[in-house]
Every structure is written in structure tokens, then in C-alpha cells.
Motif scaffolding. Structure first.
Motif, short mmCIF file in Angstrom:
data_model
loop_
_atom_site.label_atom_id
_atom_site.label_comp_id
_atom_site.label_asym_id
_atom_site.label_seq_id
_atom_site.Cartn_x
_atom_site.Cartn_y
_atom_site.Cartn_z
N ARG A 202 -5.19 -12.72 -9.97
CA ARG A 202 -4.35 -12.44 -8.80
C ARG A 202 -4.66 -13.42 -7.66
O ARG A 202 -4.45 -13.12 -6.49
CB ARG A 202 -4.57 -11.00 -8.34
N TYR A 203 -5.10 -14.61 -8.04
CA TYR A 203 -5.46 -15.65 -7.06
C TYR A 203 -4.28 -15.97 -6.14
O TYR A 203 -4.46 -16.13 -4.93
CB TYR A 203 -5.93 -16.91 -7.78
N ASP A 204 -3.08 -16.08 -6.68
CA ASP A 204 -1.93 -16.48 -5.88
C ASP A 204 -1.69 -15.51 -4.72
O ASP A 204 -1.43 -15.92 -3.59
CB ASP A 204 -0.67 -16.56 -6.74
N VAL A 205 -1.80 -14.21 -5.00
CA VAL A 205 -1.59 -13.20 -3.96
C VAL A 205 -2.75 -13.19 -2.97
O VAL A 205 -2.56 -13.26 -1.75
CB VAL A 205 -1.40 -11.80 -4.57
N VAL A 206 -3.97 -13.10 -3.51
CA VAL A 206 -5.15 -12.98 -2.66
C VAL A 206 -5.31 -14.22 -1.77
O VAL A 206 -5.59 -14.10 -0.56
CB VAL A 206 -6.41 -12.76 -3.53
N SER A 207 -5.14 -15.38 -2.33
CA SER A 207 -5.32 -16.60 -1.55
C SER A 207 -4.24 -16.75 -0.48
O SER A 207 -4.51 -17.24 0.63
CB SER A 207 -5.32 -17.84 -2.46
N GLU A 208 -3.01 -16.32 -0.78
CA GLU A 208 -1.95 -16.41 0.23
C GLU A 208 -2.24 -15.49 1.40
O GLU A 208 -2.02 -15.86 2.56
CB GLU A 208 -0.60 -16.07 -0.40
N HIS B 165 -5.45 -4.68 11.91
CA HIS B 165 -5.38 -3.71 10.82
C HIS B 165 -3.92 -3.36 10.52
O HIS B 165 -3.49 -3.35 9.36
CB HIS B 165 -6.19 -2.48 11.22
N ALA B 166 -3.17 -3.05 11.58
CA ALA B 166 -1.76 -2.71 11.40
C ALA B 166 -0.99 -3.87 10.79
O ALA B 166 -0.20 -3.70 9.86
CB ALA B 166 -1.15 -2.31 12.75
N PHE B 167 -1.22 -5.07 11.30
CA PHE B 167 -0.51 -6.24 10.78
C PHE B 167 -0.95 -6.57 9.35
O PHE B 167 -0.14 -6.99 8.52
CB PHE B 167 -0.73 -7.45 11.69
N PHE B 168 -2.24 -6.37 9.06
CA PHE B 168 -2.76 -6.66 7.71
C PHE B 168 -2.02 -5.85 6.67
O PHE B 168 -1.63 -6.37 5.61
CB PHE B 168 -4.25 -6.36 7.66
N LYS B 169 -1.80 -4.57 6.94
CA LYS B 169 -1.09 -3.73 5.98
C LYS B 169 0.33 -4.23 5.75
O LYS B 169 0.82 -4.27 4.62
CB LYS B 169 -1.09 -2.27 6.46
N TYR B 170 0.98 -4.64 6.83
CA TYR B 170 2.33 -5.20 6.71
C TYR B 170 2.30 -6.51 5.93
O TYR B 170 3.13 -6.76 5.04
CB TYR B 170 2.91 -5.41 8.10
N MET B 171 1.33 -7.36 6.23
CA MET B 171 1.23 -8.66 5.57
C MET B 171 0.95 -8.52 4.08
O MET B 171 1.58 -9.18 3.24
CB MET B 171 0.13 -9.51 6.24
N VAL B 172 0.01 -7.65 3.72
CA VAL B 172 -0.34 -7.47 2.31
C VAL B 172 0.87 -6.97 1.52
O VAL B 172 1.18 -7.48 0.43
CB VAL B 172 -1.52 -6.49 2.17
N LYS B 173 1.56 -5.98 2.06
CA LYS B 173 2.73 -5.45 1.36
C LYS B 173 3.82 -6.50 1.22
O LYS B 173 4.46 -6.61 0.16
CB LYS B 173 3.27 -4.22 2.11
N SER B 174 4.03 -7.29 2.26
CA SER B 174 5.09 -8.30 2.23
C SER B 174 4.78 -9.41 1.24
O SER B 174 5.65 -9.82 0.45
CB SER B 174 5.29 -8.88 3.63
N ILE B 175 3.56 -9.92 1.28
CA ILE B 175 3.18 -11.00 0.37
C ILE B 175 3.15 -10.51 -1.07
O ILE B 175 3.54 -11.24 -2.00
CB ILE B 175 1.85 -11.62 0.81
N ALA B 176 2.71 -9.29 -1.28
CA ALA B 176 2.75 -8.72 -2.63
C ALA B 176 4.18 -8.69 -3.15
O ALA B 176 4.45 -9.04 -4.31
CB ALA B 176 2.15 -7.31 -2.63
N GLU B 177 5.13 -8.28 -2.31
CA GLU B 177 6.53 -8.21 -2.73
C GLU B 177 7.08 -9.59 -3.08
O GLU B 177 7.83 -9.73 -4.06
CB GLU B 177 7.37 -7.58 -1.62
N THR B 178 6.73 -10.59 -2.29
CA THR B 178 7.25 -11.94 -2.57
C THR B 178 6.68 -12.50 -3.88
O THR B 178 7.27 -13.41 -4.46
CB THR B 178 6.92 -12.92 -1.42
N ASN B 179 5.57 -11.92 -4.33
CA ASN B 179 4.97 -12.34 -5.59
C ASN B 179 5.34 -11.41 -6.75
O ASN B 179 4.77 -11.52 -7.85
CB ASN B 179 3.45 -12.43 -5.45
N GLY B 180 6.24 -10.48 -6.50
CA GLY B 180 6.72 -9.61 -7.57
C GLY B 180 5.89 -8.37 -7.82
O GLY B 180 6.03 -7.73 -8.87
N PHE B 181 5.04 -7.97 -6.86
CA PHE B 181 4.19 -6.79 -7.00
C PHE B 181 4.46 -5.80 -5.87
O PHE B 181 5.25 -6.06 -4.96
CB PHE B 181 2.72 -7.18 -6.99
N ARG B 182 3.78 -4.68 -5.95
CA ARG B 182 3.81 -3.70 -4.88
C ARG B 182 2.39 -3.37 -4.48
O ARG B 182 1.57 -3.03 -5.34
CB ARG B 182 4.52 -2.41 -5.33
#
Length: 434
Positions: free
Chosen positions: A155-161, A201-218
Motif C-alpha cells: 500500500r506504498y502508493d496510498v501511504v506515501s501520497e 486531526h480533522a483535516f487528516f481524516k478528510y485527506m486519508v479518505k480522499s486519497i484512499a478514494e482516488t486510489n480505488g479504496f475506502r
């Protein structure tokens, strides 16, 4: 500099004016850069009843005034900037149900005592398949997957982004790892003053969910999405500094002590109000399937089951890992980024004011060698118990205000009732043939 000018310099086309409601849900309006100066001065209008704020359709609009000092340009969408906002009525009065304003209120109380509160959070999350409730990595099956190098790098692509995003925002992230559950990850960044950490913290949750979606995950921060796996915690590190931010008042010069007497009093306040604190640290029905839970596949839940503190021992509610801070291991991924630190500060300041002794440190393994109930208090068994405890707790009633607590309890009791009226598969499997 006007925000419209900043937008022109940075290539920002739109602004997300965002506020977090009582249930931790982020609400926002997307404002074009050409209109942002007016919105920044006068606020973006919202119907309060449309969010979890204990309002009715008959109530006037509320206005979200963005904080330009906490602006995050989206790393994955550079033409958009996110700003957390505080809520005010059309009469200019603050909306008392605003979580971010509650945190500011607690920080002001600390400031009047000469204290600057600093926090850091460890946000755990799962990466799931986009279209079902399954771990996204079918090869992630190890019984003890924590720190698993292969699973992490798949999951390098998601984590690194996500980490690159934090780097670009200046958060000083310093490590990323695969956590104790299959499909679970954690990313750490530098601690800061409590309001800055809460906004991040608030932005991190939004960022993680958004980047996960752009990579095809939830991505999910749900406290316990899988019964047999470790849940998502939100471990919170806390320290108090002097007003100049130069001296850590939790640091003890006596080598025989882990922390200063002030820190132990702060811990004493948290322990005293722990059952009520759970209403904010563990705010959902699902939260209580993470704490007090049976052994998971890895062999440990990594979550507390008693109201206790220890040294560098992860089986207790509070861990003291070093000479300058403590870690509250109680909170989970559903905790409101603003109400969690606010409640910690309120109960901790009460401990200092009343000079509360936290009692003896517990050094045993609470998973394998638990103390009997007459020796240590237990955490609430469910959300209802936590809400009832909050209802009786004068510390948080006084700190947050009776009207805020009343609104919070009203909505949370409604949520509990909704849960109780839902017929689960377990009930059908076990009682349908009665």
C-alpha cells in the motif's frame, strides 16, 4: 493579505469552509475564490438543523467564519484550500454547540492559569475495498501483521501520497507503519498546540479518505469494523507548557519520578472523570466493541479495559512513555477532533485545581493478570453507561456549559434509542425460533 490575493498567488480556485458538528461529521461549502473575502468576513450560511447541532428548521441560519490562520491547500487537489470554521448566529453570538469553540474555551481556561496545552494524536485507520466491507489487500492475512513490511509496501502508493501531503503542509511526519490488524495503518506527525493538532486531526481524516478514494479504496476510522481484529484507536499524547512555550511543566527533574506533580494531578483528574470522558473519547455504539473487547487474532486488543495508569505499559488507559508527557490510550477513531482534547483538558485542569492524587501506578499486564473490580474501576460497558455518567459529571457540565452537555446528550440518547430499535442479525440468528 486578502484571501483572494493569496488564492491568486497560490493558484487556489475554491475554498472549502468547513465545520465539525457534534457527531464529528465535517460539513462544508465550496466557495469560489472571487467570493472568499466576503465569506471570510461575514461567514458562509448554513441551516443548523441540517447538521448534528440540536437545532430545528425554525432556527435562524448559522454563519461559519473560517480561520485563515489554519488554511490547508489540498495536496492532492492544489486548486482547493480547506479552512476550519467557527459557528456564529446571525446576531453575532457564538453557537454554543460548536466543538471547535468548546476547545477554544478550554484552552482559554488553561491560558488564564498560565498553561499552554500541547497534544499529538496517533490516528489508526483501515483500507477497505471500495465496494464492500472487506480488507483491500487479500494477501494481508498474517496473525501478527503489525509492522509487516510486505503488507506496508503493498500500500506504498496510498501511504506515501498521504505522507507527502503532510510533508508539503509542514506537519513534520516522521513515521508510517502497518498496524496490529490486517489492513490497518498508522501515520505519525509532530505534536503542536492543541488547536493546531485538532485542526490537523480533522483535516487528516478528510485527506486519508480522499486519497484512499482516488486510489480505488475506502478508508475508515470506525472503532471496531472487524470483531476478530484490533480496533482503530486515537491515542493522544498530552503535555502542559508555560505560556512562553519554552518550559514543559510535565517534565520532572527528580529521576525517581516519571512526571512532575502537576502532571500526576492532571492524570488524577482524568481518572476521576474517566467514565464521563468516554462519552467523548468513545462516542459511538461501536466504540464499546473496541474497549473491554475479547482477545483479537493478534493476541491483544491494544485498548484499555480499566481506569488505570502505568509506566511504559500499553495495557492500561494511560501510559507514561517518557519524562515529558503521558499517552491517553482510551480514545478511538470516532472521537471528535475538537471535543476529545477539550474533554481531556477540562478533566485534567480539574485534577490540578483539586490536587487529585491518581493513586498508585499499575504495572501489571491488565490483559493476562487483571485486578478484581474492587481494586480498579472498570470502563463503561456501553455508550448508554457513558452518557449516564456524563449526565452526572459536574466537572464537564461546568467546563462545557450545561446547555452544551444537554444538547450533546439529547442527540446521543436519540442515537442510542435508534440503535436499540434496530434488529440485528445476531438477534435473528439466536431468537427467531423462540
Amino acid at each position: 493579505m486578502l484571501l483572494s490575493e493569496l488564492a491568486r498567488d497560490r493558484g487556489i480556485r475554491y475554498f472549502l469552509i468547513s465545520f465539525t458538528d457534534l457527531f464529528g461529521i465535517q460539513r462544508a461549502k465550496l466557495v469560489p475564490a472571487q467570493s472568499i473575502d466576503d465569506m471570510a468576513e461575514n461567514g458562509a450560511g448554513f441551516a443548523g438543523f441540517a447538521a448534528w447541532l440540536d437545532m430545528t428548521p425554525a432556527d435562524p441560519d448559522i454563519l461559519a467564519i473560517p480561520d485563515r490562520n489554519s488554511l490547508f491547500q489540498l495536496p492532492w487537489k492544489k486548486d482547493v484550500a480547506w479552512m476550519p470554521a467557527d459557528l456564529y448566529g446571525v446576531d453575532g453570538e457564538p453557537v454554543l454547540q460548536t466543538p471547535r469553540l468548546i476547545l477554544k474555551q478550554m484552552l482559554k481556561q488553561a491560558e488564564t492559569r498560565g498553561y499552554l496545552v500541547k497534544t499529538g494524536v496517533e490516528c489508526e485507520y483501515f483500507l477497505l475495498s471500495a465496494d464492500n466491507h472487506e480488507i483491500s489487500d487479500s494477501c494481508d492475512r498474517a496473525a501478527k501483521p503489525c509492522y509487516d513490511q510486505q503488507a506496508l509496501m503493498r500500500r506504498y502508493d496510498v501511504v506515501s501520497e498521504i505522507c507527502d501531503g503532510m510533508l508539503s503542509l509542514g506537519w513534520k511526519p516522521y513515521q508510517n507503519d502497518h498496524e496490529d490488524a490486517n489492513g490497518q495503518f498508522e501515520m505519525n506527525w509532530a505534536y503542536s498546540d492543541a488547536l493546531t493538532t485538532a485542526d490537523r486531526h480533522a483535516f487528516f481524516k478528510y485527506m486519508v479518505k480522499s486519497i484512499a478514494e482516488t486510489n480505488g479504496f475506502r478508508a475508515t476510522f470506525m472503532p471496531k469494523p472487524f470483531g476478530n481484529l484490533t480496533g482503530n484507536g486515537c491515542h493522544t499524547h498530552v503535555s502542559i507548557w508555560d505560556s512562553s512555550s519554552k518550559t514543559n511543566l510535565f517534565r520532572e527533574t527528580d529521576e525517581d519520578l516519571e512526571l512532575s506533580p502537576l502532571a500526576y494531578q492532571f492524570i488524577g483528574g482524568i481518572l476521576k472523570s474517566a467514565t464521563a470522558l468516554c462519552a467523548f473519547a468513545n462516542p459511538t455504539v461501536n466504540s464499546y466493541k473496541r474497549i473491554n473487547s475479547p482477545v483479537t487474532l493478534s493476541g491483544a486488543t491494544w485498548s484499555p479495559n480499566t481506569i488505570s495508569y502505568s509506566g511504559n505499559n500499553r495495557t492500561h488507559m494511560i501510559r507514561i512513555p517518557d519524562f515529558d508527557r503521558f499517552e491517553l490510550r482510551l480514545a478511538d477513531g470516532a472521537a471528535n477532533p475538537y471535543l476529545l482534547p477539550a474533554a481531556i483538558i477540562a478533566t485534567g485542569l480539574n485534577g490540578i485545581e483539586e490536587k487529585i492524587d491518581p493513586g498508585d501506578r499499575c504495572d501489571h499486564n491488565s490483559y493476562t493478570d487483571p485486578l478484581p473490580p474492587d481494586k480498579v474501576r472498570q470502563l463503561p460497558a456501553n455508550l448508554l453507561d457513558a452518557l449516564r455518567s456524563l449526565e452526572k459529571n459536574q466537572v464537564l457540565q461546568t467546563a462545557f456549559g450545561e446547555s452544551f452537555i444537554a444538547s450533546y446528550l439529547k442527540l446521543k440518547y436519540q442515537q442510542w434509542d435508534e440503535y436499540c430499535n434496530y434488529i440485528t442479525n445476531w438477534e435473528l440468528d439466536n431468537t427467531l425460533n423462540c
